[in-house]
Design a protein around this motif. Structure first.
Motif: not given
Length: 182
Positions: A66-73
């Motif tokens: 989740m945090l990796a995806s959030a960072c990408t966004l």
């Protein structure tokens, strides 16, 4: 200037530390927009809350994802993050640091989203005052409901709606079956 659900999210995030509720608040707001008008920045904020919820519960794999995806966004939509009164560069750095901590096996700790716009800070303080809340509090790691809300909450309404939808689908299936026989 800022949507009320966003301010509610920020209070839940920084004071109650109810990351599950953060997710619920912003997901409902995000889904209230027509599908073609939904902004990905809201998904990034939802994912931050979900990632912290997972990390606090010890679900390292879920937290990392989740945090990796959030960072990408956050990287992809930095202008939208800035329009929401957050410092996108500081938020990206915060998420990267948290991912490093997770990868190094460090335990959960509370974080603060980097609010930079004076208007957001004032609106946040007003929302806290309206709810008679302090502006910041650490997570209560002894509250089982806060830690495991997704398994402990009352879901009878959700389950009833799923059953109703299943019955509707089965009724349609039975109708089409009887049509094909004749």
């Amino acid at each position: 200037m800022y949507p009320e659900p966003y301010l509610d999210y920020l209070v839940q995030f920084h004071v109650e530390r109810d990351y599950f509720e953060c997710h619920e608040i912003l997901e409902e707001y995000w889904k209230s927009a027509p599908p073609k008008e939904r902004q990905s920045v809201w998904v990034g904020l939802i994912q931050i809350a979900v990632g912290l919820y997972h990390h606090r519960r010890g679900n390292v794999t879920g937290a990392r994802k989740m945090l990796a995806s959030a960072c990408t966004l956050v990287k992809r939509h930095h202008e939208d993050v800035e329009r929401l009164g957050l410092d996108s560069t500081a938020l990206e750095r915060l998420l990267t640091e948290r991912l490093e901590e997770i990868n190094n096996g460090l335990p959960y700790r509370s974080i603060a989203l980097p609010m930079q716009a004076a208007e957001l800070i004032a609106a946040y303080k007003a929302a806290c005052a309206k709810q008679n809340q302090p502006e910041y509090r650490d997570s209560d790691m002894s509250d089982p409901f806060l830690l495991h809300k997704h398994t402990l909450r009352d879901r009878s309404d959700v389950l009833a709606e799923r059953e109703r939808q299943l019955q509707l689908r089965q009724g349609k299936q039975n109708d089409s079956d009887s049509d094909s026989v004749t």
